[in-house]
Design a protein around this motif. Sequence first.
Motif, PDB file in Angstrom:
ATOM      1  N   GLY A  88       0.959  -1.002   0.033  1.00  0.00           N
ATOM      2  CA  GLY A  88      -0.124  -0.136  -0.070  1.00  0.00           C
ATOM      3  C   GLY A  88       0.910   1.188   0.021  1.00  0.00           C
ATOM      4  N   LEU A  89       2.025   1.057  -0.464  1.00  0.00           N
ATOM      5  CA  LEU A  89       2.827   2.309  -0.388  1.00  0.00           C
ATOM      6  C   LEU A  89       2.499   3.407  -1.634  1.00  0.00           C
ATOM      7  CD1 LEU A  89       6.719   1.268   0.537  1.00  0.00           C
ATOM      8  CD2 LEU A  89       5.110   2.471   1.950  1.00  0.00           C
ATOM      9  N   PHE A  90       2.882   4.707  -1.430  1.00  0.00           N
ATOM     10  CA  PHE A  90       2.884   5.377  -2.384  1.00  0.00           C
ATOM     11  C   PHE A  90       4.218   5.530  -3.146  1.00  0.00           C
ATOM     12  CE2 PHE A  90       0.246   7.003   1.342  1.00  0.00           C
ATOM     13  CZ  PHE A  90      -0.694   6.477   0.864  1.00  0.00           C
ATOM     14  N   PRO A  91       4.091   4.809  -4.190  1.00  0.00           N
ATOM     15  CA  PRO A  91       5.471   4.594  -5.059  1.00  0.00           C
ATOM     16  C   PRO A  91       6.087   6.207  -5.478  1.00  0.00           C
ATOM     17  CG  PRO A  91       3.730   3.552  -6.060  1.00  0.00           C
ATOM     18  CD  PRO A  91       3.013   4.558  -4.928  1.00  0.00           C
ATOM     19  N   ALA A  92       5.624   7.020  -5.726  1.00  0.00           N
ATOM     20  CA  ALA A  92       5.947   8.252  -5.971  1.00  0.00           C
ATOM     21  C   ALA A  92       6.428   9.350  -5.091  1.00  0.00           C
ATOM     22  CB  ALA A  92       5.084   9.221  -6.928  1.00  0.00           C
ATOM     23  N   LEU A  93       5.933   9.098  -3.688  1.00  0.00           N
ATOM     24  CA  LEU A  93       6.621   9.790  -2.831  1.00  0.00           C
ATOM     25  C   LEU A  93       7.660   9.307  -2.108  1.00  0.00           C
ATOM     26  CD1 LEU A  93       3.087  10.563  -0.731  1.00  0.00           C
ATOM     27  CD2 LEU A  93       4.122  11.739  -2.499  1.00  0.00           C
ATOM     28  N   THR A 101       2.794  10.474   6.025  1.00  0.00           N
ATOM     29  CA  THR A 101       1.280  10.239   5.891  1.00  0.00           C
ATOM     30  C   THR A 101       0.687   9.519   6.916  1.00  0.00           C
ATOM     31  OG1 THR A 101       1.552   8.408   4.492  1.00  0.00           O
ATOM     32  CG2 THR A 101       1.171  10.500   3.191  1.00  0.00           C
ATOM     33  N   HIS A 104      -0.584  11.761   9.708  1.00  0.00           N
ATOM     34  CA  HIS A 104      -1.498  12.701   9.137  1.00  0.00           C
ATOM     35  C   HIS A 104      -2.181  13.192  10.488  1.00  0.00           C
ATOM     36  CE1 HIS A 104      -4.042  14.710   6.206  1.00  0.00           C
ATOM     37  NE2 HIS A 104      -4.839  14.611   7.019  1.00  0.00           N
TER      38      HIS A 104
ATOM     39  N   ALA B 193      -1.391  14.285   1.520  1.00  0.00           N
ATOM     40  CA  ALA B 193      -2.663  13.590   1.575  1.00  0.00           C
ATOM     41  C   ALA B 193      -3.347  13.577   0.052  1.00  0.00           C
ATOM     42  CB  ALA B 193      -3.769  14.004   2.467  1.00  0.00           C
ATOM     43  N   MET B 195      -1.698  13.787  -2.819  1.00  0.00           N
ATOM     44  CA  MET B 195      -0.614  12.941  -3.528  1.00  0.00           C
ATOM     45  C   MET B 195      -0.825  11.706  -3.307  1.00  0.00           C
ATOM     46  SD  MET B 195       2.116  14.991  -5.161  1.00  0.00           S
ATOM     47  CE  MET B 195       3.395  13.756  -4.829  1.00  0.00           C
ATOM     48  N   ALA B 196      -1.246  11.064  -2.044  1.00  0.00           N
ATOM     49  CA  ALA B 196      -1.527   9.937  -1.357  1.00  0.00           C
ATOM     50  C   ALA B 196      -2.637   9.162  -2.133  1.00  0.00           C
ATOM     51  CB  ALA B 196      -1.578   9.811   0.037  1.00  0.00           C
ATOM     52  N   ARG B 198      -3.937  10.291  -5.141  1.00  0.00           N
ATOM     53  CA  ARG B 198      -3.549   9.842  -6.421  1.00  0.00           C
ATOM     54  C   ARG B 198      -2.841   8.559  -6.575  1.00  0.00           C
ATOM     55  NH1 ARG B 198       1.282  13.305  -8.543  1.00  0.00           N
ATOM     56  NH2 ARG B 198       2.403  11.607  -7.410  1.00  0.00           N
ATOM     57  N   GLU B 199      -1.840   8.145  -5.552  1.00  0.00           N
ATOM     58  CA  GLU B 199      -0.968   7.079  -5.607  1.00  0.00           C
ATOM     59  C   GLU B 199      -1.830   5.911  -5.238  1.00  0.00           C
ATOM     60  OE1 GLU B 199       2.685   6.933  -5.858  1.00  0.00           O
ATOM     61  OE2 GLU B 199       1.781   8.581  -7.336  1.00  0.00           O
ATOM     62  N   ASN B 200      -2.699   5.738  -4.195  1.00  0.00           N
ATOM     63  CA  ASN B 200      -3.266   4.622  -3.722  1.00  0.00           C
ATOM     64  C   ASN B 200      -4.412   5.176  -2.691  1.00  0.00           C
ATOM     65  OD1 ASN B 200      -4.340   2.270  -2.516  1.00  0.00           O
ATOM     66  ND2 ASN B 200      -2.378   1.500  -2.640  1.00  0.00           N
TER      67      ASN B 200
END
Lengths: 253, 328
Positions: A88-93, A101, A104, B193, B195-196, B198-200
């Motif tokens: 579930g990682l955010f690849p571009a971050l 995150t 948050h 958040a 961008m998050a 967008r990503e997933n």
Amino acid sequence: MTLLDVKGLSVRFSGLTALDDVSFTLEEGNVRAVIGPNGAGKSTLFNAISGYVTPTSGTVFLKGQELTQLTPHEIAEQGVRRTFQNGGLFPALTVLENVMTGLHAQTEGSFLDILLGRSAALKSEAENIHRARELLKLMSMDHMADTRAGDLSGGQQRIVEIVRTVASDPPVLLLDEPAVGLSPVARAQMMEIIHRLAGEKGVGILLIEHAVELVMAAADRILVMAAGARIAEGTPEEIREDRAVLEAYLGHA
Amino acid sequence: MSQTKMPSARQRRLRSWLFWAVPAVLLLLPLATNPYTQFIANGILISVLVTLGFTLVIGNLGQLAFANTAFFGIGAYASAILAAKLGVPWLLTIPLAGAFGALGGFLASSAALRGIRSYYLAIITLAFGELMRWAYLHAKPVTGGTDGMPMPRETLLGTSLSDDTLKFYIFLAVTVLLVKATLNLMRSRFGRAVMAVRENEVATASLAIPTARVILVTFMWSGFVVGCAGALFARHVGHVFPESFGMLHLIASFAMVLVGGLGSVLGAVLGAVLLTALPEYLRAFPGMEELFFGLIVAGVLVAMPMGLASLLRRVSPIFVERFYREAP
């Protein structure tokens, strides 16, 4: 102390019973593994607890507080956090941004504070950067802080996802196949992390895993499912001897 | 492995200094312009805001929503109607036009929040834009129909608001404030958040992030920024016509987003500056303007698929846009 209390949880999708009257509890500092063949309802159980699927009947309580009708982000805020089977990682971050995150809800400052760059928001943000770096250091991942998460190896991604998930110190953690696709070395590291979270921080961990040696070594108790229902429950030793489990996995002798 | 080179503490200080140095230098621009170039410069500032609002939704949030020109038209008409029909001072119509733009953002997000995504969201938001244009044409008593809406004459501190130098200073102030606020937003937990999502999106909710609210607020902020730009545009051209808010404007803004670099605030500025100024230079080649314009856009995108901002990032880490903000 009982953290998670799941009572009679059922999920039916138009005629198909994906989860059939499952009950169990999860105690502080305990690791409970959920095992069963494919299609046993393990992932549905996770989705029902974390709010991604609405249970048809049954209840979920966290420390006496009902979670059943809450949305996924509300359940996460209450303190039940999960990882995802396919990552579930955010690849571009970057790695650091990913961990942040997870903080948050712990970051202060209203929308207006953020917009105007008020110090309340900036200070809280700076504290969380520091906290995220400390957490990465604990896992010896701090040198990776500025790497794109998508560029990490599979094992590193799993670890960062766990760091992100536990960053807010949730009392309950749901790990969906954390060791799948990992090398033996990375698997051992994952075991170590699970032990530390449960043993040192008292996190209650619910674990879906197919790697039998990991389950036997990590779990305090095991819940065995087949066709949506619970077919056995007990300590690893008890489960190893259980006939119903052998039949579910190997068929009738 | 792509370890992003992050700016050092010294570079971060230099960058925050640079941010204010650019508009400070621009204060002197009217000394170097003639009436024609001043008009172009004013138009560039409007394009910067239009592109900025657009890139937030399609770049940062990753939603294929094309309601940007609708927000722009709503802002422009709101400003013109408030000023011409209700006598509201134009300066005051800027935030009000932004509020109407935000309302447009709210409407556009309601489609996304009902699960209409990707191509379907694209079509429905395009339809929203065309519907607005239809409304400008047919709500004649309010919008003036094909005749459009003229902006009333007004003076500010004894200077006529048709003066391009005065307009430049007002446009510059509005643009700098909105760019700064957007940067603050993007370099915060909110920006991460966005961008998050967008990503997933599924994983984002598991981190106690209210994804629906993130989507709603991003659309509304985008609408606000672009709506404010609409109010500037109304004063810039002095007369608001429905044709200004058609597909041509949308495609030009989309090109600015892509040429600058999707999801980059710096890219929005660069794309808007380049593609608003370029057609003016191409006037030297009558009959070939569109051809050259297309070739240049295609050339930039082939050479730099991540846009002009990616080129600067390679030059110096000072241009790396991070989604958190460390102490300077």
